[in-house]
Scaffold this active site. Structure first.
Site, PDB file in Angstrom:
ATOM      1  N   ASP A 183      26.964  34.000  51.522  1.00 60.63           N
ATOM      2  CA  ASP A 183      25.773  33.306  51.075  1.00 60.63           C
ATOM      3  C   ASP A 183      25.901  31.840  51.451  1.00 60.63           C
ATOM      4  O   ASP A 183      26.980  31.272  51.371  1.00 60.63           O
ATOM      5  CB  ASP A 183      25.658  33.409  49.553  1.00 60.63           C
ATOM      6  CG  ASP A 183      24.715  34.519  49.171  1.00 60.63           C
ATOM      7  OD1 ASP A 183      23.812  34.827  49.973  1.00 60.63           O
ATOM      8  OD2 ASP A 183      24.898  35.093  48.093  1.00 60.63           O
ATOM      9  N   LYS A 240       4.021  19.287  43.748  1.00 61.02           N
ATOM     10  CA  LYS A 240       4.912  19.274  44.922  1.00 61.02           C
ATOM     11  C   LYS A 240       5.226  20.721  45.267  1.00 61.02           C
ATOM     12  O   LYS A 240       5.259  21.592  44.399  1.00 61.02           O
ATOM     13  CB  LYS A 240       6.187  18.479  44.626  1.00 61.02           C
ATOM     14  CG  LYS A 240       7.068  19.058  43.514  1.00 61.02           C
ATOM     15  CD  LYS A 240       8.277  18.171  43.326  1.00 61.02           C
ATOM     16  CE  LYS A 240       9.398  18.873  42.565  1.00 61.02           C
ATOM     17  NZ  LYS A 240       9.071  19.406  41.261  1.00 61.02           N
TER      18      LYS A 240
END
Lengths: 571, 677
Positions: B306, B392
């Site tokens: 990952d 945002k």
């Protein structure tokens, strides 16, 4: 340089140089690609397949390969038994030779079926023209073809997955009958014709007429056995069979008339085994791998052959001690027309390659030469017999791959397939078999003769006698067929025990490698990565050589110590 | 495990225990598992009988002292081999015990279905039971938090002193027995029956009894059994040969030859090597469910990692504010800070951090409406009491809302966004009342030293693949910067599975590190699945190893342990077999010298007498086992220098060394032995 040595060096180089293109040709033949003899042999092969009802295109599994191989061998064995026991009344027997006894026929039939040709009879009196041609010569062809067909399957098994479909090679192992027939029509038969003609031109007879009667210079008359010799001698070497037409084998002046025929016969016995190594490389498109195999084999071969040439050319120190000149080497048991160097070289060539033909009596070679001849058969993997040599070597590769895989910290892999417990088990059994057969046989014989010296098969006492017995079983287990001679071996004990050794020594080392190859072919293919141990390097070659030297040769050290080594030191 | 067990291989108490076990293991029923040493034990028994016969007047077998000496030496050989296994087990057990101490019987508070709490003991807990833990409690069993959040001190397991947060739901819900809750209250559901936890399995693996041989170990055992059989044939046939040569063989000499030839060195150390390998894994704080998994790790070709937490530190951080043209920079930063103040995501926090206390001190969200991020809107923000709406979010989401409101999307911001993405950053576009006012640049911070680790993996032949949810452009940038070989961008769990399957389909072995529940299928599919101890129970169940340290690059160590395991076996096998050459030269002349004096020429070591030669060979054969125990326990050093180079090195060291060492050793021992006989 000494011309004798020059001759040998030239011969060896010529063999290697010609083996490369022959190997490429053999690889093409097994791959089913277009090749030189298609127009001539294609129709012949199709004819055979049609009348036999064989679909040569059908892909067989490795088990089907083995089944076909074993079945057809059994048929040949029965045929040979029939011919040999009945040759007395069968046609084409101009010299009126009798049929063989059951145990001798059993031994002879088996030894020709297994490509060994341990001959406990003499061709001149023990066989007829009919049996020489239709049983023995026939078996010399088909037994060689069997070995080559088996090797061809291993070649195919070791390939990578199919380019387009990614299909594993287990489903593309080819057809045994196809490999088998093509081995003969495309390789053995054409080469045999060539060699036979060359022999014929140099004085080897090929006739249907019976014995000739000639008057010698001394004035007495002798009968000279003749027959279809040239063809017999050609396949005897090309197929690494080694069974002579005559009892004296290639020491016989008609079987091997000159220095040239001697060279030709040496070339003929080495060419196909060497070419098979290169064929492997061409077939797998892994030429470096083939050179690794060739390198290990050649180092082993030379390590045995060079000392023998030196020992034989140097002469016998015991004769030196008598003040007799030995300028031409140790000539006891050798033919003057062939010389010490060629005989020394031949003695190892014929033993490493499982031919077993002789051009000099191995019994009379120096003790350490005798040891090398034994070692050549005990290792049985330096070149080896047609097809089967590479199978034997394959088993050692498996062991070497396993050990060196562990040594680099990776599950062992050979050419992209993992080598696991099952393959190791089979390889171990095959490796074990050789010392088991040889040592058990020799131990039983040694025990018997110690207890009952009146059995009388030994003509030499002491270590030399022991070497003779050891040699006989070694030769049988390695399917070599040469004899140390001096041993009275046409007795039921020797006929039957060596026949059993021959059978086991032939078929288990074929079944084993085919099974390993078949199993590997069914495994997932792992492309070589950065961590993969490469098997085409000199380092890996050293491991293979080490495994052969320690496993195959060292098990025999005590036995060799009591035979040739004791003889050497006690002169 | 804060105090990693002392590095000394031979602690006094362990040695004493192992010595006792060495005798217990003489039981043939135990020893028969090891074919090589079993045959040696049979030989020892035969020598005992021969010694007794000699003591009672048998004349043909040599002196009593000589026979008894051989008997004792053979017994010692078996004991040494047993000791090797026992010391490895003892070390493993000691290691496991220190872990087990943490999970001794602890009090537990069982939560009954009616909501009441009952005091009980940890070993009474069954799978599915729920228990309650509060600050200061020791967690009694492995489980999954079903309710609450707590900070947990896992140092007992991991050695890491900083407490970690564990909470219900998500990927941080699993707790391990033996760790301590530092704050808050959690309800935990037990996930395993007592005795079936990873630790219990691991303890069983280092304790010989339930240890299963790994595939490679089985294959090697077969090979060694094969060697043993070959030498058995050699020795059984020898009396017949000697009889022919007219030279008698004593039983002692024959058995000595046999024991020297069979690969006792590797045979005696084989199981010790396996146990020590598991022990090393445990010392690296990796719990493996099987020995096979550790070995497989040594073969791994591809490693899936990952990105977050592995290649990069934690999450993305805001690194720059880019206001749109005509927008005041300070006002823009203020708007960004306001819009993120209530945002608990790491990204949100980093924006507040970047804005700085000077900006954020005076901000208040009093009366503001918080808009949380959802996968549907892909934006977050606040609705201020003044009516200002700050949002945002991802470029396309903000662009859509801006265009819907009839505002143009500034070209300059568009260009900035493209530039940020190309540099591996993540752009967050900010809008005030649907009007785009600028963008925030988020960047990944690559862990220091990670490139070197990947380089080391590459040298081992392992390809690293980064898995990330980022878009391909960002992923490519980070992949290049971190030095991974490949990446999977915008990865879904299905993508990971597909990638693993594809690699496996072409024959490669894949390792994967993961922690989330959605990693579980991929962890199960991978050949080596390493779950973080902090990960979910599902992930831990799916993988075949658990890393207690939650260190995603731990796999490097696991790969090395796996390789060491095989290498130690391989090199000692080579050494053992190469030794045979010298032993032949010591014993064979000694066997036959009386009947065939000429064979004295084979005595290349010029050993004193036949008896001293045989005794010296047997002594060497016995002594080499304890001498190699440290090597067996520590493992052969692995250096990532490429397979062929390793082979060359080990071949020289253990092949050639194994050829030469016994010549020197036997000669030296003979010099001593010859003083006595």
């Amino acid at each position: 340089m000494d011309t004798e040595i020059l001759g040998i060096v030239t011969l060896f180089l010529a063999t290697v140089v010609l083996a490369v293109p022959l190997g490429r040709y053999i690889a093409r033949v097994y791959a089913g690609e277009r090749s030189l003899l298609d127009p001539v042999m294609g129709p012949v092969e199709r004819f055979f397949f049609r009348i036999a009802g064989i679909d040569a295109q059908r892909q067989m599994t490795w088990k089907e390969h083995l089944k076909a191989l074993l079945t057809i061998n059994l048929v040949w064995f029965l045929w040979a038994m029939f011919v040999l026991t009945n040759q007395g009344w069968l046609p084409w027997n101009p010299d009126g030779n009798p049929g063989m006894g059951a145990d001798l026929a059993f031994n002879t039939a088996i030894s020709f079926v297994v490509n060994c040709n341990l001959q406990h009879y003499s061709g001149e009196t023990g066989a007829t023209y009919f049996s020489q041609v239709f049983a023995l010569l026939f078996l010399q062809f088909v037994s060689a073809g069997t070995g080559m067909a088996a090797a061809a399957m291993v070649f195919k098994a070791l390939r990578g997955p199919a380019d387009r479909t990614g299909e594993r090679p287990a489903a593309r192992l080819g057809n045994f009958y196809d490999h088998f027939l093509k081995s003969m029509t495309r390789v053995l038969l054409p080469l045999s014709l060539l060699v036979a003609v060359l022999l014929l031109l140099n004085g080897t007879p090929q006739t249907a007429a019976g014995r000739d009667r000639i008057a010698t210079l001394q004035g007495d008359t002798v009968e000279v056995a003749r027959g279809p010799v040239a063809g017999f001698v050609a396949i005897k070497h090309l197929g690494t069979n080694g069974g002579g037409y005559y009892g004296a084998n290639s020491a016989h002046p008609l079987e091997n008339p000159s220095y040239f025929t001697n060279m030709l016969e040496m070339w003929a016995q080495m060419i196909v085994p060497l070419a098979m190594v290169f064929a492997l490389g061409f077939h797998l498109r892994k030429k470096r791998f083939a050179w690794m195999v060739f390198g290990v084999m050649t180092v082993g071969f030379l390590a045995l052959a060079v000392p023998n040439m030196v020992l034989e050319m140097r002469g016998n120190p015991a004769i030196d001690a008598l003040g007799v000149d030995q300028g031409s080497g140790a000539m006891e048991g050798k033919e003057v027309r062939l010389g010490a160097a060629a005989s020394g070289f031949w003695s190892v060539a014929t033993t490493v390659i499982s031919t077993g033909s002789v051009n000099a009596m191995h019994d009379s070679t120096m003790p350490l030469s005798g040891m090398n001849e034994l070692l050549a058969m005990m290792t049985n993997a330096f070149y080896g017999g047609v097809g089967v040599g590479i199978l034997n070597f394959f088993v050692f590769i498996i062991l070497a791959v396993f050990i060196s895989g562990l040594m680099v910290g990776r599950t062992p892999e050979l050419l992209g397939r993992k080598v696991e417990a099952r393959e190791v088990k089979i390889a171990v059994i095959v490796t074990l078999l050789h010392p088991l057969l040889i040592l058990t046989g020799a131990a039983l014989a040694a025990y018997a003769i110690t207890r009952h010296p009146d059995l009388g098969w030994l003509n030499n006492p002491g270590p030399h006698g022991f070497s003779e017995m050891l040699y006989e079983y070694t030769s049988s287990a390695a399917n070599n067929g040469s004899g140390f001679e001096g041993l009275g071996d046409n007795t039921p004990w020797w006929n039957i025990s060596t026949a059993i050794v021959l059978l086991l020594g032939r078929f288990l080392p074929i079944i084993g490698p085919l099974a390993i190859a078949g199993l590997l072919a069914g495994k997932p293919y792992v492309p070589a990565g950065a961590g993969t141990l490469r098997t085409d390097t000199a380092t890996f070659g050293v491991v293979v050589f080490g495994v052969i030297a320690i496993v195959a040769a060292l098990s025999f050290f005590p036995a060799l110590a009591l035979g040739p080594i004791a003889e050497h030191f006690s002169r | 495990m804060k105090t990693r067990s002392s590095t000394s291989l031979f602690q006094r108490d362990l040695v004493l225990e192992a010595m006792k076990q060495a005798f217990v293991k003489l039981d043939p029923r135990i020893l028969v598992r090891n074919p090589v040493m079993f045959t040696v034990e049979v030989g020892t028994a035969v020598m005992l009988v021969v010694s007794l016969l000699v003591a009672f007047g048998e004349r043909s077998q040599g002196s009593l002292g000589y026979n008894v000496a051989i008997f004792l030496l053979l017994l010692l050989t078996v004991l040494f081999a047993n000791f090797a296994e026992a010391i490895a087990e003892a070390r493993g057990k000691a290691q496991a015990d220190s872990l087990r101490r943490t999970r001794e019987d602890t009090p537990a508070r069982l939560l009954l279905p009616d909501g009441s709490v009952r005091q009980t003991r940890s070993n009474e807990l069954r799978k599915g039971d729920r228990f309650v833990c509060e600050a200061g409690d020791l967690i009694p069993a492995d489980g999954e938090i079903v309710k609450g959040l707590a900070s947990v001190d896992e140092s007992a397991i991991t050695g890491e002193s900083a407490p970690v947060i564990r909470e219900a739901g998500g990927d941080r819900s699993s707790v391990t027995g033996g760790t301590r809750v530092l704050s808050d209250r959690i309800v935990v559901e037990v996930t395993g029956e007592p005795g079936t936890s990873f630790l219990d399995r691991m303890i069983a693996l280092v304790e010989g009894a339930s240890r299963q041989k790994t595939p490679n170990e089985i294959a090697l055992t077969i090979l060694l059994a094969g060697f043993t059989l070959v030498f058995l044939i050699v020795c059984i046939t020898l009396p017949a040969f000697a009889g022919y040569a007219g030279t008698g063989l004593t039983v002692g000499a024959l058995i000595a030859l046999f024991v020297c030839l069979v690969p006792t060195t590797i045979g005696g150390l084989l199981s010790a090597i396996g146990i020590a390998g598991m022990d090393r894994a445990l010392r690296a704080n990796v719990i493996s469910k099987s020995g096979k998994a550790v070995e497989t790790a040594g073969d791994v070709d591809v490693l899936l990692l990952d990105k977050t937490g592995t290649i990069t530190i934690g999450n993305r951080k805001a690194t720059a504010f880019h206001p749109a043209p005509g927008v005041d920079r300070d006002l823009f930063i203020r708007a960004c800070a306001l819009g993120s103040l209530a945002d608990a995501t790491p990204e949100g926090k980093s924006i507040v951090e970047l804005a700085g206390p000077a900006v954020t001190r005076g901000l208040s969200l009093e009366g503001a409406g918080l808009i949380a991020f959802t996968a549907g809107t892909r934006t977050s923000g606040v609705d201020l009491p003044s009516g200002t709406r700050i949002r945002k979010g991802a470029l396309d989401a903000i662009r859509r809302s801006a265009e819907q409101a009839g505002h143009a999307f500034p070209r300059e911001v568009d260009a900035e966004v493209t530039r940020i993405a190309a540099n591996g950053g993540t752009p967050l576009v900010v809008a005030e009342n649907e009007q785009v006012v600028g963008c925030i640049e988020l960047q990944d911070v690559i862990k220091p030293g990670i490139q070197e680790r990947f380089e080391r993996l590459r040298k081992m032949g392992v390809r690293t693949v980064m898995v990330t949810g980022d878009n391909p452009l960002t992923a490519k940038y980070i992949a290049g910067k971190a030095g991974v070989d490949d990446f999977i961008a915008e990865a879904t769990p299905e993508d990971k599975m597909a990638y693993i399957r594809k690699e496996q389909g072409s024959g490669r072995l894949v390792a994967m590190m993961g922690d989330g529940t959605n990693d579980a299928p991929a962890l199960a599919q991978a050949d080596v699945g390493v779950a973080m101890n902090s990960g979910t129970q599902a992930a831990k169940e799916a993988g075949n190893m658990v890393d207690l340290d939650n260190d995603p690059t731990k796999l490097i160590e696991v790969v090395e342990i796996g390789k060491q395991l095989l290498m130690t076996r391989g090199t000692l096998t080579t050494f053992s077999i190469a030794n045979d050459v010298a032993k032949y030269f010591a014993i064979v002349p000694a066997l036959f010298i009386t009947g065939l004096p000429a064979l004295g020429a084979l005595n290349v070591m010029r050993l004193h007498s036949p008896e001293s030669a045989i005794l010296s060979a047997v002594v060497f054969n016995a002594v080499i086992i304890p001498l190699l125990i440290p090597l067996a326990l520590r493992g052969v050093a692995y250096k990532p220098i490429g397979a062929s180079a390793i082979l060359r090195r080990n071949l020289l060291l253990y092949g050639l060394g194994g050829l030469i060492a016994p010549f020197l050793g036997i000669k030296a021992i003979d010099l001593v032995v010859s003083l006595f006989c």
